[in-house]
Scaffold this active site. Sequence first.
Site, PDB file in Angstrom:
ATOM      1  N   HIS A 176       0.873  -1.185   0.000  1.00 55.73           N
ATOM      2  CA  HIS A 176       0.000   0.000   0.000  1.00 55.73           C
ATOM      3  C   HIS A 176       0.910   1.235   0.000  1.00 55.73           C
ATOM      4  O   HIS A 176       1.515   1.564   1.018  1.00 55.73           O
ATOM      5  CB  HIS A 176      -0.907   0.000   1.226  1.00 55.73           C
ATOM      6  CG  HIS A 176      -1.849  -1.168   1.273  1.00 55.73           C
ATOM      7  ND1 HIS A 176      -3.070  -1.167   0.620  1.00 55.73           N
ATOM      8  CD2 HIS A 176      -1.747  -2.380   1.863  1.00 55.73           C
ATOM      9  CE1 HIS A 176      -3.675  -2.334   0.811  1.00 55.73           C
ATOM     10  NE2 HIS A 176      -2.895  -3.096   1.572  1.00 55.73           N
ATOM     11  N   ASP A 231       2.072  -6.934   2.690  1.00 52.74           N
ATOM     12  CA  ASP A 231       0.890  -6.147   3.068  1.00 52.74           C
ATOM     13  C   ASP A 231       1.323  -4.875   3.798  1.00 52.74           C
ATOM     14  O   ASP A 231       0.732  -4.480   4.806  1.00 52.74           O
ATOM     15  CB  ASP A 231      -0.078  -6.965   3.931  1.00 52.74           C
ATOM     16  CG  ASP A 231      -1.454  -6.302   4.018  1.00 52.74           C
ATOM     17  OD1 ASP A 231      -1.692  -5.301   3.326  1.00 52.74           O
ATOM     18  OD2 ASP A 231      -2.291  -6.793   4.812  1.00 52.74           O
TER      19      ASP A 231
END
Length: 425
Positions: free
Chosen positions: A64, A307
């Site tokens: 992200h 992640d």
Amino acid sequence: MKRLHIKNGHLIDPKNKINGKFDVVCENGVVIDVLKPGQKVADAEVIDATGLVVSPGFVDLHTHLREPGFEYKETIESGTRAAAKGGFTSICAMANTNPVNDAASVTEFIIKQAKTKGIVNVFPIGALTKGLKGKELAPIGELKRAGCVALSDDGKCVENPLLMRVAMEYAKSFDIPVITHSVDQCLSAGGVMNEGKVSARLGLPGIPHEAEDIMIARDIYLAGLTGARLHIGHVATCGGVEAIERAKKKGLPVTGEVTPHHFTLTDEAVIGYRTEAKMAPPLRENHDIKALVQGLADGTIDAIATDHAPHSVLEKEVEFERAECGIIGLETALSLSIKLIDNKKITLEKIIATLTHQPAQIVALKKGSLEKGADADITIFDPEREYVIDENTFCSKSSNSPFMGMKVKGVVTHTLVAGKVVYSL
């Protein structure tokens, strides 16, 4: 670009079944030779890798980057610097930016920003549905043509099974994989951590394993129905591993990834209402960790993914129920993975495979190996060097990590992208 000679290192290139003492020679951004040690290379700059491991550059399927829209947490510039420090030469950027990456204009912005500000390769992932709202399909063909390498509503699950089926059918027709965030939003409603003894003790509402397992099973059935390539993001339960194993035995086009935090920590990390251990999916239990690691070792699980989810202090230092989920992970992934080796659960070669050519293959990137002609994306690290994880050393703009103060091993000394050193210790 001048010739580069990386010599005296221990080369581990799982795709090409190389594991031994070899030198690597690069020129003009590609690998031009892999040599036995001791051979002279004329007119070359030298990196002496004595005592170090040389491997293909790491590939992260699940980053992200937060830009556009959330630059106070991370930017493409800071995120790629964190990636380089962690040994990642290619990262796939999730779509939950603001605006969401559900249009070619957003994809093109990310690619342009990565070229001007980034120091590693950035490959955008487009949204499956417009605005990640799960109501209407995103323009899948447009996103692929703009440069997206996969599709995902990560952070949310596409609840409507008919819409998910249609999304997979479109994805198959455009030959692009679907990455899932598996959680049944009804079954998990109100939950903030794993449902079990720890949640009961803390008085926090829990999320049962089945909230994850049901959606993994549903999407595997839909992959069988549609033939779409399905990649299960951040698997955290033993039931999820079992479902992927069954799918592979049936020959379905299903792959899976695990994160270092899910195979390192149990839900006990939440004790004390530690918001830095709040994840989605939540940290599970010991038997889940055992299944995740076994899945990595036997090939059921294909990739280690970070992640990497930066959040500001204000979003984490609040009541547990209100805190954002996720941690940063690019800079600690290698060290946490090496702990599996120290515990004799898995080999270093297997770890490198799940960080290099196996994730690259899932999103069809020509990355993750060092044969002649391959991009000179290379990671060099000392697997034995110890250090203490310290937020003051992070390149990420955020420092939300439950591993602060942990003594670990495994330090990246050099990261090269297209033969250029983008990070050195």
